[in-house]
Write a protein that holds these residues in place. Sequence first.
Motif, PDB file in Angstrom:
ATOM      1  N   LEU A   1      80.656 194.668 -32.470  1.00 46.54           N
ATOM      2  CA  LEU A   1      79.430 195.216 -32.971  1.00 46.54           C
ATOM      3  C   LEU A   1      79.426 195.215 -35.238  1.00 46.54           C
ATOM      4  N   GLN A   2      78.144 195.943 -35.618  1.00 46.16           N
ATOM      5  CA  GLN A   2      78.155 196.100 -37.268  1.00 46.16           C
ATOM      6  C   GLN A   2      78.582 197.635 -37.164  1.00 46.16           C
ATOM      7  N   GLY A   3      79.694 198.171 -38.134  1.00 43.99           N
ATOM      8  CA  GLY A   3      80.012 199.458 -37.838  1.00 43.99           C
ATOM      9  C   GLY A   3      81.486 199.139 -39.437  1.00 43.99           C
ATOM     10  N   GLY A   4      81.269 200.170 -40.547  1.00 46.41           N
ATOM     11  CA  GLY A   4      82.175 200.215 -41.887  1.00 46.41           C
ATOM     12  C   GLY A   4      83.513 201.014 -40.736  1.00 46.41           C
ATOM     13  N   ALA A   5      84.466 200.407 -42.055  1.00 44.72           N
ATOM     14  CA  ALA A   5      85.787 200.921 -42.143  1.00 44.72           C
ATOM     15  C   ALA A   5      86.227 202.042 -42.833  1.00 44.72           C
ATOM     16  N   ALA A   6      85.331 202.465 -43.591  1.00 48.40           N
ATOM     17  CA  ALA A   6      86.050 203.433 -44.044  1.00 48.40           C
ATOM     18  C   ALA A   6      85.295 204.590 -43.842  1.00 48.40           C
ATOM     19  N   GLY A   7      84.188 204.491 -42.265  1.00 45.92           N
ATOM     20  CA  GLY A   7      84.073 205.656 -41.930  1.00 45.92           C
ATOM     21  C   GLY A   7      84.502 206.316 -40.379  1.00 45.92           C
ATOM     22  N   SER A   8      83.176 206.842 -39.977  1.00 47.66           N
ATOM     23  CA  SER A   8      83.926 207.272 -38.307  1.00 47.66           C
ATOM     24  C   SER A   8      84.151 206.152 -37.052  1.00 47.66           C
ATOM     25  N   LEU A   9      84.863 205.602 -36.601  1.00 45.89           N
ATOM     26  CA  LEU A   9      84.733 204.623 -35.117  1.00 45.89           C
ATOM     27  C   LEU A   9      84.466 205.364 -34.449  1.00 45.89           C
ATOM     28  N   PRO A  10      83.056 204.094 -33.880  1.00 41.20           N
ATOM     29  CA  PRO A  10      82.587 204.546 -32.924  1.00 41.20           C
ATOM     30  C   PRO A  10      82.360 204.388 -31.672  1.00 41.20           C
ATOM     31  N   PHE A  11      83.771 205.215 -31.317  1.00 44.54           N
ATOM     32  CA  PHE A  11      85.277 204.520 -29.974  1.00 44.54           C
ATOM     33  C   PHE A  11      86.569 206.355 -29.903  1.00 44.54           C
TER      34      PHE A  11
ATOM     35  N   ARG B   1      90.879 204.714 -47.742  1.00 45.44           N
ATOM     36  CA  ARG B   1      91.854 203.768 -46.960  1.00 45.44           C
ATOM     37  C   ARG B   1      92.148 205.244 -46.827  1.00 45.44           C
ATOM     38  N   GLN B   2      92.569 205.856 -46.893  1.00 42.59           N
ATOM     39  CA  GLN B   2      93.356 207.317 -46.206  1.00 42.59           C
ATOM     40  C   GLN B   2      92.423 207.541 -44.897  1.00 42.59           C
ATOM     41  N   LYS B   3      91.003 207.338 -44.546  1.00 42.33           N
ATOM     42  CA  LYS B   3      90.263 207.369 -44.098  1.00 42.33           C
ATOM     43  C   LYS B   3      90.746 206.693 -43.548  1.00 42.33           C
ATOM     44  N   LEU B   4      89.984 205.355 -43.393  1.00 46.21           N
ATOM     45  CA  LEU B   4      90.958 204.025 -43.053  1.00 46.21           C
ATOM     46  C   LEU B   4      92.424 204.697 -42.179  1.00 46.21           C
ATOM     47  N   TYR B   5      93.245 204.959 -42.498  1.00 46.93           N
ATOM     48  CA  TYR B   5      94.157 205.155 -41.735  1.00 46.93           C
ATOM     49  C   TYR B   5      93.948 206.065 -41.013  1.00 46.93           C
ATOM     50  N   GLU B   6      93.794 207.051 -41.038  1.00 49.09           N
ATOM     51  CA  GLU B   6      92.985 208.793 -40.305  1.00 49.09           C
ATOM     52  C   GLU B   6      91.934 207.793 -38.852  1.00 49.09           C
ATOM     53  N   GLU B   7      91.062 207.075 -38.577  1.00 47.76           N
ATOM     54  CA  GLU B   7      90.975 206.451 -38.004  1.00 47.76           C
ATOM     55  C   GLU B   7      91.666 205.503 -36.811  1.00 47.76           C
ATOM     56  N   MET B   8      92.228 204.466 -37.381  1.00 43.89           N
ATOM     57  CA  MET B   8      93.029 203.732 -36.785  1.00 43.89           C
ATOM     58  C   MET B   8      93.919 204.458 -35.934  1.00 43.89           C
ATOM     59  N   LYS B   9      94.761 205.489 -36.201  1.00 38.08           N
ATOM     60  CA  LYS B   9      95.918 206.216 -36.023  1.00 38.08           C
ATOM     61  C   LYS B   9      95.090 206.820 -34.516  1.00 38.08           C
ATOM     62  N   ARG B  10      93.508 207.817 -35.065  1.00 34.37           N
ATOM     63  CA  ARG B  10      92.824 208.736 -34.021  1.00 34.37           C
ATOM     64  C   ARG B  10      92.582 207.499 -32.920  1.00 34.37           C
ATOM     65  N   VAL B  11      92.329 206.519 -33.040  1.00 34.34           N
ATOM     66  CA  VAL B  11      91.646 204.913 -31.501  1.00 34.34           C
ATOM     67  C   VAL B  11      92.724 204.429 -31.351  1.00 34.34           C
TER      68      VAL B  11
END
Length: 202
Positions: A96-106, A128-138
């Motif tokens: 997929l195409q998508g950014g690392a610093a926004g909301s992940l589509p999952f 970067r904190q947003k990246l950590y947050e989204e990685m943890k969420r999914v």
Amino acid sequence: MKNRLRIEKSRRLFDRLSPIYYHAFKRQRKRYAQVYGKMNNCNLNNFSSILDIGCGTGAMASVFADMGLKTYALDHSLGMVRVAKKRLANTPVNLLQGGAAGSLPFPADSFDIVIAAFVAHGLRPGPRQKLYEEMKRVSRHLVILHDYSQARSLLTNLTEYAEGGDYFEFIKVVNDELIDYFGNLEVVKIARGSCCYICNID
């Protein structure tokens, strides 16, 4: 606003560089296969699914797919996504195409492991904190940053200065950032200038 401009600048840079990265695929893939094929600290055979954020050419994602993991991969650069589509044409990787610093589509808890290779160092503290947050969420179990360490080279310094990310600050604070956010951290050296920062979220 500044963060958005930096991220857009980075996207355009990797769009331009994507034809060069196309030719680095086999070398990258061989290196990633060596790293994750022997990493006792993170035995991927214990898991079934993974998300590769900032997948670039798809070299790392192809290794995970070959290891039997259900693999998803995304990158913010359309040029890189096009390269990855060509390189991954005969693999079961979901691209997929998508950014690392926004909301992940999952949705939450979608993957056993979420990994970002050489992504976090290019982001300023807020994204970067947003990246950590989204990685943890999914992620259900592990979050991994495959990124630079303090043992950097002059070439790396020059390249990262040109990219305009947050590399020089990132390598000073990454350990503390991850411990503060995830409550745990294991650092595994994988090469002279890079390592895996592994956080358990169970």
